[in-house]
Structure formats: structure tokens, C-alpha cells
Design an enzyme around this catalytic site. Sequence first.
Site, PDB file in Angstrom:
ATOM      1  CG  HIS A 204      35.232  24.123  -0.983  1.00 49.16           C
ATOM      2  ND1 HIS A 204      35.027  24.076  -2.341  1.00 49.16           N
ATOM      3  CD2 HIS A 204      36.558  23.916  -0.799  1.00 49.16           C
ATOM      4  CE1 HIS A 204      36.182  23.839  -2.950  1.00 49.16           C
ATOM      5  NE2 HIS A 204      37.123  23.733  -2.034  1.00 49.16           N
ATOM      6  CG  HIS A 205      35.598  30.374   0.708  1.00 50.21           C
ATOM      7  ND1 HIS A 205      35.929  31.235   1.742  1.00 50.21           N
ATOM      8  CD2 HIS A 205      34.248  30.351   0.657  1.00 50.21           C
ATOM      9  CE1 HIS A 205      34.812  31.707   2.280  1.00 50.21           C
ATOM     10  NE2 HIS A 205      33.794  31.182   1.644  1.00 50.21           N
ATOM     11  CD  GLU A 206      39.787  25.989  -5.833  1.00 46.03           C
ATOM     12  OE1 GLU A 206      40.672  26.841  -6.098  1.00 46.03           O
ATOM     13  OE2 GLU A 206      40.012  24.958  -5.172  1.00 46.03           O
ATOM     14  CG  HIS A 274      43.221  21.596   0.872  1.00 45.18           C
ATOM     15  ND1 HIS A 274      43.084  20.286   0.466  1.00 45.18           N
ATOM     16  CD2 HIS A 274      42.948  21.612   2.197  1.00 45.18           C
ATOM     17  CE1 HIS A 274      42.733  19.543   1.499  1.00 45.18           C
ATOM     18  NE2 HIS A 274      42.623  20.334   2.566  1.00 45.18           N
ATOM     19  CD  GLU A 275      44.707  22.962  -3.719  1.00 42.99           C
ATOM     20  OE1 GLU A 275      44.371  21.757  -3.734  1.00 42.99           O
ATOM     21  OE2 GLU A 275      43.943  23.872  -3.334  1.00 42.99           O
ATOM     22  CD  GLU A 293      45.965  19.360  -0.668  1.00 45.81           C
ATOM     23  OE1 GLU A 293      45.495  18.359  -1.230  1.00 45.81           O
ATOM     24  OE2 GLU A 293      45.980  20.493  -1.186  1.00 45.81           O
ATOM     25  CD  GLU A 299      43.527  16.908  -3.768  1.00 45.41           C
ATOM     26  OE1 GLU A 299      42.326  17.218  -3.678  1.00 45.41           O
ATOM     27  OE2 GLU A 299      44.417  17.710  -4.072  1.00 45.41           O
TER      28      GLU A 299
END
Length: 505
Positions: A204-206, A274-275, A293, A299
Amino acid sequence: MMKTDDGLYINLHEAALKEYSCMHLELDDENMVFESHLTPDAVGNMAYMQAPTQTPWRTVIASKNAGDILLSNITLNLNEPCAYDDVSWIKPVKYIGVWWEMITGKSSWAYADLPSVKLGETDFANAQPTGKHAANTDHVKMHIDFAAEHGFDQVLVEGWNVGWEDWFGKSKDYVFDFVTPYPDFDVNELREYAKSKGVRLMMHHETSSSVRNYERHMDEAYQFMEDNNYNAVKSGYVGDIIPRGEHHYGQWMVNHYIYAVKEAAKHKVMVNAHEAVRPTGLRRTYPNLLANESARGTEYEAFGGNKPAHTTILPFTRLIGGPMDYTPGIFEQDVSKYNPDNHSWVNTTIARQLALYVTMYSPLQMAADLPETYNKYLDALQFIKDVPVDWADTKVLEAEPGDFITYARKDKNSDNWFVGRTNDEDPRVSNIKFDFLEPGKKYVATIYSDKKDAHYKKNPKAYEIKKYVVTSKSKLSQKCAPGGGYAISLIEVQDKSETKGLKKL
């Protein structure tokens, strides 16, 4: 997505969005005219182009049958052919994750409480742990065990790396570095433990939308993944884009998303962004862009809730451009059971959650709920275990945008078929034929459906499972609850003993 008074369905979209800004449509209600506009950059310009080049395609799909819209490949086929010589490393993925518990507020991404740790620190010796940090070695091991027991390929782990204490909207290099774990997350131990169980961890890379920071560290981050047996990453772009003034759907970010996918390919990494900007068929050119996403997924159910009709609309809009990581499989609709302070409600029955694995196409599918919840409903979990994520053929049996969709899909690696029906807030009856099955063959149909008293608000856990023998001549009339649906596995009969005691449908 539109429908004329005389019943013609019309879909508007775009294809091959690259080196350009995303198109938006505004409706002039008075004159019934759509006007397109592009996402501007930081100084207000819509796009920069240098010849020779071309703009993205604008697509119009029209049919008297709504299902034809869903089966069109025009968006995909208007993109350039595959850019890679070798795609053998790109595989479909079915996964679970250390994720939903943080989304609901049961657990936390952050290891420590502020102000016991300062932004940018990597030494947490004197930090005060939250006591709710989910990405710890023992908890991840439990998820690896569950994945191995039930046949899932990977385990997503969010909140494993330093920076979560104070990250939102920060633009410094030390927000996230993508290679430094929290002290309770043992990278080496978990790598070897996952290997021993035949499971992979998903990275996971936020980025916190600090995009320049991510690009500076991207090669190091992907190399870290390669060194530690990760081959898939979920990237996130939460918050306003940094540099300030750029936007998620602008040309600058469109270029970034493609850059990230191409860099990932150098390390044989698959991407689930995502986003990010909505997809426009670019997976044809860059097939390691496994899913996005780019719309309200599961979510949002913990942030207020999607309407029941949501999943009867998305295939006609968002999914026209490509697969969606919708993260279905929620069996506990009352979010307060995980977090007493969160009174959100997942607007669905369990039967419809199963159907989404068929109706919401993606070669990347998550079973999003918690293992302890799945252990209470192992009979329903069986469908998630059985359903493929890679298909050889697709039929649309019923469809009406905003009301219902029924898909039938054939497994790419067998002669088995799977059916999914997603329903809006009205009770309905689904009537389908099994004429898509191969004539002369028999199949065992396991039907996961709503009970008579099922309701997405009042009685969402009311489901039943029935088995029948079906052929290409069989028909089904199935009641669907408000916010409900059904899922069917159709397994080809290999031995007569498999049909013993079963009625023919």
C-alpha cells in the site's frame, strides 16, 4: 448514460485519455444540451499539446438494448495495443486485507498518538502506541493464515509504514517514504511467513497526494517491493494535489498516473490506483493497470452509505472505462458492531454482496470484510472462494440502468458459469434462462438468494442457499429483496453422483 422517450439507450464516454485533461459533461436542462469542459491546471489552462499528437476519443454507444451498452468494447479497443513484450507476470488477484477495520474506525493506520511522535520521525522508541494499530506482525499473520486456508492470493496491509500520525495535506519528503515500517511490522518475518503459506502481501502506497514526493521515491519503493516479494500495489491519492493548484483529473495528474504504471512495469508490479482519474481503456496498452477505484466504492458505506441503486448504475458509467476495485463482500451491515462511534449502514443484503463479484467486473477482487465475520458465514463465503476473477465470456441477461443488472460469466479456466444479480431499493422478480449453457451438459446450480423477508435495512443477513440440476433448457424465476439480489455458481457435472438428491430446475 441516457434513455430517450422511445427507449433508445445512449452512453457518452471517452477513451485513451493521456497527455490531456479529463472531460466532464454539464447538462443544460433548458436546452437539453451537454457541454464538455476539461479540468484546468494550476494557472487555469485546460491542456498543453505538442504536434504530432491527438486528443482522447469521445465515444457514443447507442442501442435499443441496455445490455448491449455493457458489452461494448469500444473504449478498450480505441487504445493502443499492449506496450509490453512480456505480460506473463500480470495475473488476476483475489485478496483480503487489513483495511475495512480501519475504514470503520475499529482500528487505526497510525502506530502512535500525537504529539508523542513528531512528523518525520522514524524512531518510535519513545512514542505512545495507539493500541489500535492493525498492521502489526501477529495480526497480519492471522490474515495470511485465513487467506491460505480459503484460497486467497494476497493480503493487502495498510498502515504498515511510518507517517500516518500526521500526513494529510503535507508536502514534505518525510510524510511517507514507502520503505520504512513501523516497529511492530516485521517486513522480513512476514515476507517469509507469507511465502511459506503460498500467499503474497499486497503493498500500500498512500501518497497523501504529495505527488512530487511520491515520484522522487517511486523507484526505491518499487525496488523495495521487488526485494520483498510484493508484485501488486494499491496506491492512494487522498487530499488536494500537491503541487498546489493541480487537480486529480487534470493533465499533470493524468500524466503522473501513466508514469507510475510504466515505472511499476519495470519492476513487474501490478497497480490498483485509488482516487485516480477514471480509466478510459488504457489497460489495453498497460495491462499491469489491473484496476482503479475512481468512484464511490464500498469504503463510502462507512462514511454515510451508497444508495442501493448505486451498483445498478456504475456498470453503465464508471465501468465503461475499465475494471473497478469496488471491494465488495461485506457481511456485517451494521458498522457500529465494529466501531460503536460509527453508525453507518451498508445498504445491501448479503446475497447482493455475493452478486457484486459477477456484476462489478475486475480481475482484482477483494473480500473486504473481517475474517472473524466470514467465519460466521462460511456457507456464503464459499461463493467468494469459488467465483473466478478472469472470464472467457460474458452475457447480460437483464439490465435497466438504476434498477437492476443480471450478468452471466464463464470461467476462463473451466466450463463453469457464474451469475450475479444486483437490485435497487424496490423488490423485484428476476426471470432468466440458462440457454447460455452448453447444450447436452448438466450443471449443479448453487443459488445464493435473499430470503422472503430479506431487506437491506430491516433484515440484510437473511439469505438461503439451494441447489438444483440445470441444463441449457432450464429457467429461473427468483425474487430479489429491496437492496438485494442473488448469485449462482453453475458447476459442470462430471459424475452422476454429484446430482444425487437434487431436483431439476
